[in-house]
Design an enzyme around this catalytic site. Structure first.
Site, PDB file in Angstrom:
ATOM      1  N   GLY A 189     -30.678-105.815 -43.182  1.00 15.54           N
ATOM      2  CA  GLY A 189     -29.259-105.483 -43.049  1.00 15.54           C
ATOM      3  C   GLY A 189     -28.682-105.569 -41.644  1.00 15.54           C
ATOM      4  O   GLY A 189     -27.527-105.203 -41.427  1.00 15.54           O
ATOM      5  N   GLN A 190     -29.481-106.060 -40.679  1.00 17.99           N
ATOM      6  CA  GLN A 190     -28.931-106.148 -39.328  1.00 17.99           C
ATOM      7  C   GLN A 190     -27.741-107.098 -39.292  1.00 17.99           C
ATOM      8  O   GLN A 190     -27.700-108.081 -40.022  1.00 17.99           O
ATOM      9  CB  GLN A 190     -30.013-106.632 -38.364  1.00 17.99           C
ATOM     10  CG  GLN A 190     -31.064-105.574 -38.102  1.00 17.99           C
ATOM     11  CD  GLN A 190     -32.331-106.189 -37.561  1.00 17.99           C
ATOM     12  OE1 GLN A 190     -32.305-106.849 -36.546  1.00 17.99           O
ATOM     13  NE2 GLN A 190     -33.423-105.984 -38.276  1.00 17.99           N
ATOM     14  N   LYS A 191     -26.814-106.790 -38.386  1.00 16.19           N
ATOM     15  CA  LYS A 191     -25.547-107.520 -38.354  1.00 16.19           C
ATOM     16  C   LYS A 191     -25.754-109.033 -38.277  1.00 16.19           C
ATOM     17  O   LYS A 191     -25.082-109.796 -38.966  1.00 16.19           O
ATOM     18  CB  LYS A 191     -24.703-107.038 -37.169  1.00 16.19           C
ATOM     19  CG  LYS A 191     -23.279-107.479 -37.288  1.00 16.19           C
ATOM     20  CD  LYS A 191     -22.328-106.635 -36.448  1.00 16.19           C
ATOM     21  CE  LYS A 191     -20.920-107.005 -36.848  1.00 16.19           C
ATOM     22  NZ  LYS A 191     -19.976-105.962 -36.707  1.00 16.19           N
ATOM     23  N   SER A 192     -26.722-109.447 -37.431  1.00 14.98           N
ATOM     24  CA  SER A 192     -26.912-110.891 -37.209  1.00 14.98           C
ATOM     25  C   SER A 192     -27.370-111.621 -38.470  1.00 14.98           C
ATOM     26  O   SER A 192     -27.161-112.821 -38.595  1.00 14.98           O
ATOM     27  CB  SER A 192     -27.922-111.107 -36.093  1.00 14.98           C
ATOM     28  OG  SER A 192     -29.172-110.548 -36.459  1.00 14.98           O
ATOM     29  N   ILE A 193     -28.001-110.914 -39.384  1.00  8.50           N
ATOM     30  CA  ILE A 193     -28.500-111.618 -40.566  1.00  8.50           C
ATOM     31  C   ILE A 193     -27.695-111.306 -41.836  1.00  8.50           C
ATOM     32  O   ILE A 193     -27.980-111.854 -42.900  1.00  8.50           O
ATOM     33  CB  ILE A 193     -30.025-111.372 -40.796  1.00  8.50           C
ATOM     34  CG1 ILE A 193     -30.367-109.890 -40.893  1.00  8.50           C
ATOM     35  CG2 ILE A 193     -30.833-112.009 -39.694  1.00  8.50           C
ATOM     36  CD1 ILE A 193     -31.850-109.634 -41.175  1.00  8.50           C
TER      37      ILE A 193
END
Lengths: 188, 417
Positions: A69-73
Site C-alpha cells: 500500500g505504499q504511495k509509490s506502488i
C-alpha cells in the site's frame, strides 16, 4: 508459489473466489491475512509487492491477494483488478491524520470500471488501540452511506487480537455466494 | 563448391562450413557434433567427418583436429569454479517476473509487475534502459538471439511490444490477443514472433510488417508455454487443457495434438535436433514425445508433486525436471532413466536449466535460494543465498560463467565465477 502458480491463480474458476485486499501502507493488510491463516504476526515487514494466500472458509476456497500500500506502488493496484469477486479495504482506525487520504483512495477504487458492483468490506482495523475511531465514526467521516452501487459493510476489527476478522469474512462469503448464485441463475 | 572457412559453435558443439558455390555465392552448412565429450577419440572423429563431408579435403585434417580440441576445451570450461555474488540490482519497485540474456551475455533483461522491462549491462551491473509503455505486468520477455538487437515484451495488458535493444525505442505494438500474453519467442531467424495467451490462442506475427500471420486455434484452455524448433519450421504450445500441440509455422495448421497428460501442462521444449520434445505437467509426470509421429516415447515418473518446469541440455542428451515437491530430477533422454535426484531445496522449485556445457544444473526455488548441482553425481555444489523472497526466474549466459536470478523481492542478482 512460482510464476506458473500465479498464472493458475489468474484463471477464473467457480471453485475459487478471488479477493483483493487493499488499503494504505501500515493499515495492517498483511497482518490480517496472516492472522486469518493462523501464522505468526510478530515480525511483518512492509509489503513491497504482493502476498497471496489460499484460505478455506465454510467450504469456500478464497484466493486472497494482499497488495502493498505504499504511495509509490498504489498506481499499480490496477494490475490486480481483473476477475475480482470481492474487495477488502483496510483502514488504520487510529491514523486520524491520514483518514482523508484513505477515504480518497477508497473513493477512486469504487470508481474503477473493473471493480464496478464488486462487494466491498471495510475493515476498521486496530480497534485494540485507545485512539482508534469507531466504525460508526469512520462511516460518518468517509460518507460511506453514499455507496449505493454495490453491497458494502464496515467491520471493526483488530488484526492483533483477531477480533472481528471472522465476522468480516462471513459477510464476504455470503456476498460471494449471492453473486455466484445469481450467475448460476443467469446461465439457467 | 569450395570450402572458404570454418566457424565454431560451442553449445551444442558443432562446426559450421562456409563455402562458395560455382556462382560465387556463399552458403553455410552445419555439422553437429552432439555426442562430443572430453573422452571422444578425436582422430577417429576427424577421419569420420572428413569421410562423410566432401567439402573437407584430407589436407584440412590438422585444422579440423585443432577446432575439435577447442570445442572440447569449451565443454570443460568453468568446471571447478564457484560462483560468487557480483551485484545486487535494486531492479524494480515491484516483483520481477522473467529474465533473459542476449547471446553474447553482455546484456540481460528483466520484466516486472511494475510494467517495465529493464536492460542491464552484465559486466558493470548498470541499468542501460527502461522499456516503459505497457499498461500492466510485463511477464514474458526475449531477445532476438543470436542477433540481440531487438527485444520483445509480452504483457498482461494483452499486447506484445518490439523494442530497439540499443536505444530503447518502441518499434511496434502487436495487438490482437483477448487476454494476458504469458509466453513468447522469436523464431531462430528473428523474422517471426510467436505469442501465447490466456485467451487459449497463440499468434504468429511478422516482425517487420507488424501483421498477425496466423492465429493458432485449437486449444481449449490457456497457453502457458511455446517454443520454435531449431530450424524455425514448427512450433509447440503447452496448454492448461492438458495437451501440447505441434504447429506448422508456414500455414498455422496443427500437425499433432500430443495428448496423454492428466493435468495442466506447465512447460515444454524441443531438443536441439527437434525430433523430440518434452512436456512437464501438474500430473507429476514429464513426457518425451516423438515430434514427427506425435507418439509418447517415455513417461517420466518419480516426482511426488506437480512438475513446474522442464529443460533439455544443449545437445538434448539429458533433460531435467523441477517440481513442487522440492526436488529436481535428471533423466537420460534416450532411455528415460532417472540419472540423478537433486535433493536439498526447502520449497518448491519453479525454474530449472542446464549450463551450456551440460555439466551443471541451476534451480530456483521458493525457499529464496538458487542452487547449482553437479549433473553426473546429483551433488549440490553451491547454494546461492541472499534473496529475501522467492526466486521466480534464473538463467545462465552462453559461456556458462554468469548466472542471474530474479526474485519476488524486487531485486535481480548477478553471480559470477
Amino acid at each position: 508459489m512460482g510464476l506458473l502458480t500465479l498464472l493458475r491463480k489468474l484463471k477464473r474458476t467457480d471453485q475459487e473466489a478471488r479477493i483483493l485486499v487493499l488499503g494504505l501502507d501500515n493499515a495492517g493488510k498483511t497482518t490480517i491475512l496472516k492472522k486469518l491463516s493462523e501464522e505468526d504476526i510478530t515480525s511483518i515487514m512492509p509489503t513491497q509487492g504482493f502476498n497471496i494466500k489460499s484460505l478455506m472458509h465454510d467450504e469456500f476456497k478464497l484466493n486472497v491477494w494482499d497488495i502493498g500500500g505504499q504511495k509509490s506502488i498504489r498506481p499499480y493496484w490496477r494490475n490486480y483488478f481483473d476477475q475480482t469477486d470481492a474487495l477488502i479495504y483496510v483502514i488504520d482506525s487510529a491514523d486520524k491524520r491520514r483518514m482523508e487520504e484513505t477515504g480518497e483512495e477508497l473513493g477512486q477504487l469504487l470508481e474503477e470500471d473493473k471493480l464496478s458492483e464488486v462487494p466491498v468490506l471495510i475493515y476498521a482495523n486496530k480497534q485494540d488501540l485507545m485512539s482508534a475511531m469507531a466504525p460508526d465514526e469512520i462511516t460518518e467521516g468517509l460518507n460511506l452511506h453514499t455507496i449505493r452501487d454495490r453491497p458494502w459493510h464496515i467491520q471493526g476489527c483488530s488484526a492483533k487480537t483477531g477480533d472481528g476478522l471472522q465476522d468480516g469474512m462471513e459477510w464476504i462469503v455470503t456476498k460471494i455466494n449471492d453473486a455466484s448464485r445469481a450467475r448460476g441463475e443467469e446461465k439457467a | 563448391m569450395k570450402l572458404k572457412r570454418f566457424l565454431l559453435r560451442y553449445y551444442p558443439p558443432g562446426i559450421i562450413l562456409e563455402y562458395e558455390k560455382r556462382d560465387k555465392t556463399r552458403e553455410m552448412k552445419e555439422i553437429d557434433l552432439l555426442h562430443l565429450t572430453p573422452e571422444t577419440d578425436v582422430d577417429v572423429l576427424v577421419n569420420q567427418v572428413v569421410f562423410e563431408e566432401p567439402l573437407i579435403s584430407e589436407n584440412r585434417k590438422p585444422q579440423l583436429r585443432r577446432l575439435i580440441y577447442k570445442l572440447i576445451e569449451k565443454l570443460e570450461s568453468n568446471e571447478s569454479n564457484d560462483f560468487y555474488l557480483f551485484k545486487i540490482l535494486r531492479a524494480h519497485i515491484l516483483p520481477l517476473t522473467n529474465c533473459a540474456f542476449n547471446k553474447s551475455g553482455d546484456k540481460f533483461i528483466t520484466g516486472s509487475y511494475d510494467r517495465t522491462c529493464k536492460v542491464w549491462n552484465t559486466v558493470t551491473g548498470d541499468e542501460l534502459l527502461t522499456l516503459d509503455g505497457h499498461r500492466n505486468v510485463v511477464y514474458a520477455i526475449a531477445f532476438n538471439n543470436p542477433y540481440g538487437d531487438k527485444i520483445i515484451t509480452g504483457s498482461f495488458d494483452k499486447t506484445c511490444k518490439l523494442w530497439n535493444a540499443e536505444t530503447g525505442d518502441l518499434y511496434h505494438t502487436y495487438r490482437g490477443h483477448a487476454t494476458e500474453i504469458v509466453c513468447l519467442s522469436f523464431n531462430p531467424h528473428g523474422t517471426t514472433i510467436a505469442t501465447g495467451s490466456m485467451d487459449n490462442t497463440a499468434r504468429l506475427w511478422d516482425v517487420e510488417a507488424g501483421e498477425c500471420l496466423h492465429t493458432l486455434l485449437g486449444h481449449t484452455a490457456e497457453i502457458v508455454s511455446l517454443n520454435f524448433d531449431t530450424q524455425g519450421q514448427r512450433i509447440i504450445t503447452g496448454s492448461f487443457d492438458h495437451t501440447v500441440k505441434v504447429w506448422d509455422v508456414r500455414n498455422g495448421r496443427c500437425i499433432h495434438t500430443l495428448a496423454g497428460h492428466h493435468g495442466e501442462i506447465s512447460s515444454t521444449q524441443f531438443n536441439y535436433s527437434s525430433d523430440l520434445c518434452i512436456s512437464g505437467s501438474i500430473d507429476r509426470t514429464c513426457k518425451v514425445w516423438d515430434v514427427s509421429s506425435g507418439q509418447c516415447v517415455h513417461t517420466l515418473r518419480g516426482h511426488n508433486d506437480e512438475i513446474l518446469d522442464v529443460s533439455f541440455n544443449a545437445t538434448g542428451s539429458k533433460l531435467v525436471t523441477a517440481s513442487a515437491d522440492g526436488t529436481s530430477r535428471v533423466f537420460n533422454t534416450i532411455n528415460g532413466a532417472c540419472q540423478a535426484i537433486l535433493i536439498g531445496h526447502e520449497g518448491e522449485i519453479s525454474k530449472v536449466c542446464f549450463n551450456p556445457q551440460g555439466t551443471r544444473v541451476l534451480t530456483a526455488s521458493s525457499d529464496k535460494t538458487g542452487r547449482l548441482w553437479e549433473v553426473e553425481t546429483g551433488d549440490c555444489l553451491q547454494v546461492l543465498e541472499g534473496h529475501t523472497d522467492e526466486i521466480f526466474s534464473c538463467a545462465f549466459n552462453y559461456e556458462g560463467d554468469t548466472v542471474i536470478t530474479g526474485s519476488k523481492d524486487n531485486t535481480c542478482r548477478i553471480w559470477k565465477c
